[in-house]
Design an enzyme around this catalytic site. Structure first.
Site, PDB file in Angstrom:
ATOM      1  N   ASN A   7      -5.816 -14.849   2.947  1.00  0.00           N
ATOM      2  CA  ASN A   7      -6.705 -14.177   1.988  1.00  0.00           C
ATOM      3  C   ASN A   7      -7.987 -15.013   1.917  1.00  0.00           C
ATOM      4  O   ASN A   7      -8.011 -16.071   1.289  1.00  0.00           O
ATOM      5  CB  ASN A   7      -5.998 -14.118   0.627  1.00  0.00           C
ATOM      6  CG  ASN A   7      -6.820 -13.396  -0.415  1.00  0.00           C
ATOM      7  OD1 ASN A   7      -7.959 -12.988  -0.154  1.00  0.00           O
ATOM      8  ND2 ASN A   7      -6.265 -13.259  -1.606  1.00  0.00           N
ATOM      9  N   LYS A  14      -6.865 -18.718   1.203  1.00  0.00           N
ATOM     10  CA  LYS A  14      -5.491 -18.890   0.709  1.00  0.00           C
ATOM     11  C   LYS A  14      -4.542 -18.448   1.813  1.00  0.00           C
ATOM     12  O   LYS A  14      -4.861 -17.521   2.562  1.00  0.00           O
ATOM     13  CB  LYS A  14      -5.254 -18.006  -0.513  1.00  0.00           C
ATOM     14  CG  LYS A  14      -6.033 -18.433  -1.726  1.00  0.00           C
ATOM     15  CD  LYS A  14      -5.512 -17.692  -2.962  1.00  0.00           C
ATOM     16  CE  LYS A  14      -6.439 -17.891  -4.125  1.00  0.00           C
ATOM     17  NZ  LYS A  14      -6.902 -16.666  -4.735  1.00  0.00           N
ATOM     18  N   ARG A  90      -5.525 -10.052   4.034  1.00  0.00           N
ATOM     19  CA  ARG A  90      -5.833  -9.241   2.868  1.00  0.00           C
ATOM     20  C   ARG A  90      -7.303  -8.834   2.961  1.00  0.00           C
ATOM     21  O   ARG A  90      -8.191  -9.695   3.005  1.00  0.00           O
ATOM     22  CB  ARG A  90      -5.609 -10.036   1.584  1.00  0.00           C
ATOM     23  CG  ARG A  90      -5.911  -9.162   0.414  1.00  0.00           C
ATOM     24  CD  ARG A  90      -5.974  -9.878  -0.881  1.00  0.00           C
ATOM     25  NE  ARG A  90      -6.313  -8.867  -1.886  1.00  0.00           N
ATOM     26  CZ  ARG A  90      -6.677  -9.146  -3.097  1.00  0.00           C
ATOM     27  NH1 ARG A  90      -6.739 -10.387  -3.488  1.00  0.00           N
ATOM     28  NH2 ARG A  90      -6.972  -8.190  -3.934  1.00  0.00           N
ATOM     29  N   HIS A 179      -7.119  -3.380  -5.864  1.00  0.00           N
ATOM     30  CA  HIS A 179      -5.780  -3.883  -6.247  1.00  0.00           C
ATOM     31  C   HIS A 179      -4.661  -2.985  -5.715  1.00  0.00           C
ATOM     32  O   HIS A 179      -3.537  -3.028  -6.224  1.00  0.00           O
ATOM     33  CB  HIS A 179      -5.588  -3.927  -7.787  1.00  0.00           C
ATOM     34  CG  HIS A 179      -6.350  -4.976  -8.500  1.00  0.00           C
ATOM     35  ND1 HIS A 179      -6.803  -4.790  -9.786  1.00  0.00           N
ATOM     36  CD2 HIS A 179      -6.711  -6.222  -8.139  1.00  0.00           C
ATOM     37  CE1 HIS A 179      -7.432  -5.873 -10.195  1.00  0.00           C
ATOM     38  NE2 HIS A 179      -7.392  -6.763  -9.205  1.00  0.00           N
ATOM     39  N   GLY A 209      -5.130  -8.848 -14.897  1.00  0.00           N
ATOM     40  CA  GLY A 209      -5.345 -10.264 -14.582  1.00  0.00           C
ATOM     41  C   GLY A 209      -6.770 -10.626 -14.945  1.00  0.00           C
ATOM     42  O   GLY A 209      -7.322 -10.087 -15.914  1.00  0.00           O
ATOM     43  N   ASN A 210      -7.389 -11.498 -14.166  1.00  0.00           N
ATOM     44  CA  ASN A 210      -8.825 -11.750 -14.373  1.00  0.00           C
ATOM     45  C   ASN A 210      -9.607 -10.480 -14.120  1.00  0.00           C
ATOM     46  O   ASN A 210     -10.547 -10.147 -14.810  1.00  0.00           O
ATOM     47  CB  ASN A 210      -9.299 -12.832 -13.415  1.00  0.00           C
ATOM     48  CG  ASN A 210      -9.125 -14.194 -14.025  1.00  0.00           C
ATOM     49  OD1 ASN A 210      -9.385 -14.368 -15.214  1.00  0.00           O
ATOM     50  ND2 ASN A 210      -8.661 -15.135 -13.243  1.00  0.00           N
ATOM     51  N   GLY A 211      -9.195  -9.785 -13.060  1.00  0.00           N
ATOM     52  CA  GLY A 211      -9.660  -8.419 -12.822  1.00  0.00           C
ATOM     53  C   GLY A 211      -8.496  -7.505 -13.177  1.00  0.00           C
ATOM     54  O   GLY A 211      -7.354  -7.868 -12.920  1.00  0.00           O
ATOM     55  N   ARG A 240     -16.027  -9.157 -16.576  1.00  0.00           N
ATOM     56  CA  ARG A 240     -16.679  -7.884 -16.223  1.00  0.00           C
ATOM     57  C   ARG A 240     -16.617  -6.917 -17.403  1.00  0.00           C
ATOM     58  O   ARG A 240     -15.600  -6.829 -18.076  1.00  0.00           O
ATOM     59  CB  ARG A 240     -15.976  -7.227 -15.027  1.00  0.00           C
ATOM     60  CG  ARG A 240     -16.118  -8.010 -13.755  1.00  0.00           C
ATOM     61  CD  ARG A 240     -15.392  -7.304 -12.609  1.00  0.00           C
ATOM     62  NE  ARG A 240     -14.863  -8.313 -11.706  1.00  0.00           N
ATOM     63  CZ  ARG A 240     -13.751  -8.188 -11.007  1.00  0.00           C
ATOM     64  NH1 ARG A 240     -13.037  -7.083 -11.071  1.00  0.00           N
ATOM     65  NH2 ARG A 240     -13.355  -9.147 -10.218  1.00  0.00           N
ATOM     66  N   ARG A 284      -5.679 -16.197 -22.359  1.00  0.00           N
ATOM     67  CA  ARG A 284      -4.895 -17.118 -23.194  1.00  0.00           C
ATOM     68  C   ARG A 284      -5.753 -17.721 -24.290  1.00  0.00           C
ATOM     69  O   ARG A 284      -5.362 -17.761 -25.457  1.00  0.00           O
ATOM     70  CB  ARG A 284      -4.327 -18.268 -22.343  1.00  0.00           C
ATOM     71  CG  ARG A 284      -2.958 -17.990 -21.835  1.00  0.00           C
ATOM     72  CD  ARG A 284      -2.588 -19.012 -20.820  1.00  0.00           C
ATOM     73  NE  ARG A 284      -3.515 -18.936 -19.679  1.00  0.00           N
ATOM     74  CZ  ARG A 284      -3.240 -19.383 -18.473  1.00  0.00           C
ATOM     75  NH1 ARG A 284      -2.093 -19.962 -18.242  1.00  0.00           N
ATOM     76  NH2 ARG A 284      -4.098 -19.266 -17.494  1.00  0.00           N
ATOM     77  N   GLU A 333       2.076  -9.738 -16.996  1.00  0.00           N
ATOM     78  CA  GLU A 333       3.383 -10.379 -16.888  1.00  0.00           C
ATOM     79  C   GLU A 333       3.661 -11.351 -18.024  1.00  0.00           C
ATOM     80  O   GLU A 333       4.819 -11.578 -18.375  1.00  0.00           O
ATOM     81  CB  GLU A 333       3.487 -11.166 -15.561  1.00  0.00           C
ATOM     82  CG  GLU A 333       3.529 -10.284 -14.337  1.00  0.00           C
ATOM     83  CD  GLU A 333       3.339 -11.063 -13.042  1.00  0.00           C
ATOM     84  OE1 GLU A 333       3.746 -12.238 -12.969  1.00  0.00           O
ATOM     85  OE2 GLU A 333       2.766 -10.488 -12.093  1.00  0.00           O
ATOM     86  N   ASN A 334       2.579 -11.938 -18.576  1.00  0.00           N
ATOM     87  CA  ASN A 334       2.797 -13.060 -19.502  1.00  0.00           C
ATOM     88  C   ASN A 334       2.365 -12.846 -20.944  1.00  0.00           C
ATOM     89  O   ASN A 334       2.720 -13.637 -21.809  1.00  0.00           O
ATOM     90  CB  ASN A 334       2.052 -14.302 -18.981  1.00  0.00           C
ATOM     91  CG  ASN A 334       2.554 -14.697 -17.613  1.00  0.00           C
ATOM     92  OD1 ASN A 334       3.738 -14.960 -17.445  1.00  0.00           O
ATOM     93  ND2 ASN A 334       1.674 -14.704 -16.637  1.00  0.00           N
ATOM     94  N   GLU A 385       1.505  -9.503  -3.943  1.00  0.00           N
ATOM     95  CA  GLU A 385       0.674  -8.848  -2.937  1.00  0.00           C
ATOM     96  C   GLU A 385       0.879  -9.452  -1.558  1.00  0.00           C
ATOM     97  O   GLU A 385       0.884  -8.752  -0.552  1.00  0.00           O
ATOM     98  CB  GLU A 385      -0.810  -8.975  -3.335  1.00  0.00           C
ATOM     99  CG  GLU A 385      -1.160  -8.148  -4.551  1.00  0.00           C
ATOM    100  CD  GLU A 385      -2.439  -8.595  -5.225  1.00  0.00           C
ATOM    101  OE1 GLU A 385      -2.388  -9.605  -5.970  1.00  0.00           O
ATOM    102  OE2 GLU A 385      -3.468  -7.957  -5.029  1.00  0.00           O
TER     103      GLU A 385
HETATM  104  P1  ADP Z   1      -6.349 -12.934 -10.819  1.00  0.00           P
HETATM  105  O1  ADP Z   1      -6.871 -11.584 -11.187  1.00  0.00           O
HETATM  106  O2  ADP Z   1      -7.415 -13.974 -10.639  1.00  0.00           O
HETATM  107  O3  ADP Z   1      -5.291 -12.926  -9.725  1.00  0.00           O
HETATM  108  P2  ADP Z   1      -4.140 -13.498 -12.615  1.00  0.00           P
HETATM  109  O4  ADP Z   1      -3.346 -12.289 -12.262  1.00  0.00           O
HETATM  110  O5  ADP Z   1      -3.578 -14.826 -12.283  1.00  0.00           O
HETATM  111  O6  ADP Z   1      -5.623 -13.419 -12.131  1.00  0.00           O
HETATM  112  O7  ADP Z   1      -4.382 -13.436 -14.201  1.00  0.00           O
HETATM  113  C1  ADP Z   1      -5.159 -14.356 -14.865  1.00  0.00           C
HETATM  114  C2  ADP Z   1      -5.183 -13.983 -16.338  1.00  0.00           C
HETATM  115  O8  ADP Z   1      -3.849 -14.004 -16.861  1.00  0.00           O
HETATM  116  C3  ADP Z   1      -5.998 -14.950 -17.189  1.00  0.00           C
HETATM  117  O9  ADP Z   1      -6.813 -14.238 -18.088  1.00  0.00           O
HETATM  118  C4  ADP Z   1      -4.921 -15.693 -17.958  1.00  0.00           C
HETATM  119  O10 ADP Z   1      -5.371 -16.105 -19.190  1.00  0.00           O
HETATM  120  C5  ADP Z   1      -3.865 -14.627 -18.107  1.00  0.00           C
HETATM  121  N1  ADP Z   1      -2.588 -15.240 -18.477  1.00  0.00           N
HETATM  122  C6  ADP Z   1      -1.796 -16.025 -17.732  1.00  0.00           C
HETATM  123  N2  ADP Z   1      -0.738 -16.450 -18.478  1.00  0.00           N
HETATM  124  C7  ADP Z   1      -0.895 -15.914 -19.707  1.00  0.00           C
HETATM  125  C8  ADP Z   1      -0.138 -15.959 -20.927  1.00  0.00           C
HETATM  126  N3  ADP Z   1       0.975 -16.665 -21.034  1.00  0.00           N
HETATM  127  N4  ADP Z   1      -0.634 -15.276 -21.979  1.00  0.00           N
HETATM  128  C9  ADP Z   1      -1.754 -14.584 -21.891  1.00  0.00           C
HETATM  129  N5  ADP Z   1      -2.503 -14.479 -20.779  1.00  0.00           N
HETATM  130  C10 ADP Z   1      -2.065 -15.130 -19.696  1.00  0.00           C
END
Ligand code: ADP
Length: 397
Positions: A7, A14, A90, A179, A209-211, A240, A284, A333-334, A385
């Site tokens: 990637n 990566k 990717r 995505h 995620g970030n996106g 964004r 977070r 997920e989190n 992915e």
């Molecule tokens: P990318 O789009 O760069 O692949 P990720 O899928 O790793 O990003 O997601 C990153 C986002 O997930 C960040 O905003 C991060 O704060 C959030 N995140 C990760 N763990 C947690 C958590 N325990 N609670 C809330 N947000 C989380």
């Protein structure tokens, strides 16, 4: 069979090396700051991580270092590069041409070069990664896996913007979606977990995620998605803006005397959770501040949850139903509170989650968070992915 997944980003590369016999990751890592110094981190399960500062002027040097590490006596996992059966790349954008994963030849590279104008950030590094592989592993099969492919069956009334039609025919300005590899992976996983055929399910997948993007998967086909011409459209993201009234942009340009790149920077890098909260792009940090009573952090979190909810509702309308709702990626997920906010007051659709299960999912494991009696299954599924790319690539060996 061993598959290397690459990637390539603008200053990063990566990689993950999969053993396809059991799906395990033999080694993975990241080269960063390519062209501006260089660092490498190389990991193997249960073994010492190798990290170092190294000079990485181009992606080719980075890949060369990765290949050296993979076969090295001390940090290696294979004895020769010939053990790698194929490389899966990717590729964020496959334009209108690549509707599925494809063997990479000169024609593919030439096409990717023609679509750089509509993919200026991700196109050039992806091409560099492919060319580096072609030079260093000239005999190895190379496969392109495109984020946009999953959306290739979206109908024109969902992809065309309501601007003069020539902008589509002459400049290919339309919605593409991104995505796709993640949405495709979790939709298939959801069907597998429920023991039902994918082609009989109506699924909404939320990659947060970030996106972030939301996709409607009807019978295994992505019929609509929240990202558009670029990954800018849709829900608010880390930095964004997501969808806004388009007239806001020229208005800001005149107001602040900004040029096109400056305003692009504003909506791409200074907006979203960061712009609204004024604190951070990281969910977070923003949710922590929201819990402590910061009103702008609370506003940003509420905006995100509401926007996700709106997409879910509209996709239920477009599919005339829903069987499964999936959350994936960093936030999906989190962040149990985000899932809880999104799923609150959705009884009208028979979506209801078990708060106890929702708030106790061990990191990285996923869960069925459906409340007892709710018809729609709500699942948390860790995305993968890279493995999806490896699986697609393996089909060409
Ligand atoms: P990318 O789009 O760069 O692949 P990720 O899928 O790793 O990003 O997601 C990153 C986002 O997930 C960040 O905003 C991060 O704060 C959030 N995140 C990760 N763990 C947690 C958590 N325990 N609670 C809330 N947000 C989380």
């Amino acid at each position: 069979m061993k598959i290397l997944v690459i990637n390539a980003g603008s200053s990063s590369l990566k990689y993950q090396l999969f053993n396809m016999e059991n799906g395990s990751v033999l080694a993975k890592g990241n080269c960063e700051r390519i062209g501006a110094g260089g660092t490498v981190t190389h990991k193997r399960d249960g073994l010492e991580t190798y990290s170092a500062e190294v000079d990485l002027p181009t992606h080719e040097e980075a890949l060369s270092l990765v290949l050296e590490l993979l076969v090295s006596e001390k940090y290696g996992v294979i004895s020769s590069i010939e053990e790698i059966d194929a490389v899966g790349h990717r590729i964020a954008h496959g334009g209108e041409k690549y509707k599925k994963s494809t063997l990479i030849d000169d024609e593919v590279i030439a096409y990717l070069e023609t679509i750089v104008p509509i993919n200026p950030l991700h196109g050039p590094p992806a091409i560099k990664g492919i060319k580096a592989c072609k030079r260093l592993m000239s005999k190895t099969v190379q496969v392109g896996v495109f984020d946009t492919s999953f959306y290739s069956q979206m109908e024109d009334f969902r992809t065309i913007y309501a601007i003069p039609y020539e902008f589509y025919t002459e400049h290919k300005i339309r919605r593409y979606g991104f995505h796709g590899t993640s949405h495709r992976y979790v939709a298939a996983k959801a069907a597998e977990q429920l023991g039902k055929p994918l082609n009989e399910l109506k699924i909404v997948t939320c990659h947060l995620g970030n996106g972030s993007s939301i996709t409607a998967v009807d019978g295994g086909i992505a019929i609509d998605t929240s990202m558009g011409f670029t990954p800018q459209e849709g829900v608010p993201m880390g930095t964004r803006s997501g969808t806004i009234d388009p007239t806001v942009i020229p208005y800001i340009m005149k107001l602040k005397n900004l040029n096109a790149s400056e305003v692009e920077d504003l909506i791409n890098k200074q907006s979203g959770l960061l712009g609204v909260s004024g604190l951070s792009n990281d969910a977070r940090n923003v949710s922590e501040a929201a819990k402590q009573g910061n009103p702008r952090a609370q506003l940003a979190i509420k905006m995100l949850a509401n926007s996700i909810k709106k997409y879910i509702g509209s996709y239920i309308a477009e599919m005339n139903g829903i069987d499964v709702l999936v959350f994936t990626a960093g936030i999906g997920e989190n962040d149990d509170e985000m899932r809880s906010m999104v799923c609150s007051n959705m009884d009208v659709f028979d979506i209801k989650i078990d708060e106890e299960i929702n708030s106790n999912i061990p990191r990285g494991s996923g869960a069925d968070i459906t409340a007892k009696g709710a018809r729609v299954k709500t699942l948390v599924i860790p995305t993968n992915e890279e493995y999806m790319i490896a699986q697609d690539t393996a089909k060409f060996c």
